[in-house]
Design an enzyme around this catalytic site. Sequence first.
Site, PDB file in Angstrom:
ATOM      1  N   GLU A 166      15.141   3.207  21.173  1.00 45.61           N
ATOM      2  CA  GLU A 166      15.163   2.801  19.765  1.00 45.61           C
ATOM      3  C   GLU A 166      13.775   2.520  19.202  1.00 45.61           C
ATOM      4  OE1 GLU A 166      19.209   1.774  21.513  1.00 45.61           O
ATOM      5  OE2 GLU A 166      17.112   1.512  22.150  1.00 45.61           O
TER       6      GLU A 166
ATOM      7  N   PHE B  84      29.599  -9.961  23.027  1.00 43.90           N
ATOM      8  CA  PHE B  84      28.930  -8.887  23.752  1.00 43.90           C
ATOM      9  C   PHE B  84      28.049  -8.084  22.808  1.00 43.90           C
ATOM     10  CE2 PHE B  84      29.027  -4.423  25.299  1.00 43.90           C
ATOM     11  CZ  PHE B  84      28.265  -4.600  26.442  1.00 43.90           C
ATOM     12  N   GLN B  85      26.811  -7.917  23.199  1.00 38.11           N
ATOM     13  CA  GLN B  85      25.795  -7.178  22.440  1.00 38.11           C
ATOM     14  C   GLN B  85      25.607  -7.752  21.038  1.00 38.11           C
ATOM     15  OE1 GLN B  85      26.489  -2.874  22.781  1.00 38.11           O
ATOM     16  NE2 GLN B  85      25.205  -2.870  24.611  1.00 38.11           N
TER      17      GLN B  85
ATOM     18  N   LYS C 146      30.719  -4.632  12.466  1.00 38.29           N
ATOM     19  CA  LYS C 146      31.665  -3.578  12.829  1.00 38.29           C
ATOM     20  C   LYS C 146      32.861  -3.531  11.872  1.00 38.29           C
ATOM     21  CE  LYS C 146      33.618  -1.766  17.139  1.00 38.29           C
ATOM     22  NZ  LYS C 146      33.794  -2.058  18.594  1.00 38.29           N
TER      23      LYS C 146
ATOM     24  N   MET D 192     -10.323   0.828  25.723  1.00 41.75           N
ATOM     25  CA  MET D 192     -10.867  -0.148  24.782  1.00 41.75           C
ATOM     26  C   MET D 192     -10.866  -1.545  25.383  1.00 41.75           C
ATOM     27  SD  MET D 192     -12.370  -0.493  21.915  1.00 41.75           S
ATOM     28  CE  MET D 192     -11.976   0.751  20.687  1.00 41.75           C
TER      29      MET D 192
END
Length: 572
Positions: free
Chosen positions: A55, A117-118, A167, A476
Amino acid sequence: MKENNGVMKGAEIFFECLRMEKVEYIFGYPGGAVLKLYEKLYDVDFLEHILVRHEQGATHMAEGYAKATGKPGVVLVTSGPGATNTVTGIADAYMDSVPLVIFTGQVASHLIGNDAFQEADIVGITRPITKHNFLVRDVKELASTIKKAFYIASTGRPGPVLVDLPKDVINSECEFQYPENVELKGYRPFFYGHQYQIKKAAEMLKNSKRPLLYVGGGVIISNGSNELRVLAGEHNLPVTMTLQGLGAFDGMNDQSLGMLGMHGTYWANQAVNNCDLLIALGARFDDRVAGDVLNFAPKAFKIHVDIDPTAIDKNVVVDLPIVGDVKHVMAELAAELTEPLSFPEWWNEINAWRDESPLEYEDGDGLLRTEFIIDKISQKTKGQAVVISDVGQHQMWTAQYYKFTHPRSFLTSGGLGTMGFSVPAAIGASFAVKDRPIVSISGDGGFQMNIQELITAVAYKRPVKFIIINNSFLGMVRQWQELFHLEKYSFTDLSASNPDFIKVAEAFGLKAFSTDSPKEVDEILDKAFEINDGPVLIEFKVVREDMVLPMVPPGEPYEKMIVKRLNQKSTK
């Protein structure tokens, strides 16, 4: 007036809104909370969904698309870890004023706050790094919220807007009405600057002996490059650009001083130090430009033009603020200058600084250097490529040695400095720009941070030239350790742990080349640029301990600029 399309489910409303916003691509990854959207997506034919492999890659791809086009990039991910994986890309877009609309799935409304959940409070997590964000509580608010999200992301000072979609909202239905216009209380972007202030700026310019235009990314965001060309060209004004401003003015024009700041050109920084009038156009006086803010442009009357009023006096106190769209303000300023201006003595000083300390690098010793590679790429593409750099030494060398001739040609992570930006952002840009070479330049460290997106490039046959500048160091960081941390090279040497990049590329299905010889660079680049039916990878094994110069030490005034390396390190 509103468009009414009858009763629809939330998932149908979602895509109808995207159709009306003329969305071409979604960069996303499916998951449980957004499966209803992906079910509907199966039958959608007006846009293309790009399946990423992480993602974070989706957000950077959307950034690449947005930076290349000026249009909002769109991201769709699921709840919980899908949403939290977008955070780095969102923060990156926020720092660089990139318009994104990020849609995140969320658990059902009645489960929010129950550690379902999630579940993750992505609205709370991203509140400090979004221009605005929304949690849609009712399907009746979905269409108007999406309209607001695109409007906020793309107007004023652009930025990322997140829309969290529970949802049950996606599964619910209502009558679909899409508003034609948006009015938000307290949100009124300024477009035209105050006329009195513009007239005063014109008078200051007429009376100036040593003026300087300090150009930031805001000029590109506002599509103001033509207005800048007219203003600078008609009045023979020197132009210096920030990292994000490169390309706003033709880098091959003699009036371009290149980049200013920590790794800016000697003559640009000397011009800043000695100008009597500094006009900042769509720039924010960040620390990598200003250094010691109390001693920045110490002799200059400072004018700051910016569409964001909160940017005025934020880092450097200015003498004349002008709040407005920089494109319009430059046009109005040019209109006030009825006679052409000329500054021959000032140009003599600037050109003397050019001659005193030009950009140069060691050559002819048989060792391969990044500056040489960037110079070659610039020559071969004649400044026509879209170059997407990662973060580090190669980023600064690209800014110094590639001559950008067009806006939206240099896409890089500026404010956040996100390693891993280039690979996915280049893929996103390749969907937006189809008639110019797309060149991704990364260090060996940053390249590995989103290496999984190579398979996305292969799957969609993206003609990206992925270039790895491999010095087997976090270059760097190693440079700062040498200069400011007692030469204690702690955990920056990657020589024992880097993979075989050619084998990695071949495993992903890319054609690949590798060399450590300057004599082979031309031939390899020619071969790579002939491949346009998919991505190609080039590994350049460069000298290990080169240093990007000039360099102004952090927080220091320009007088302390390091121009030459005092203790040359081994480069073998």
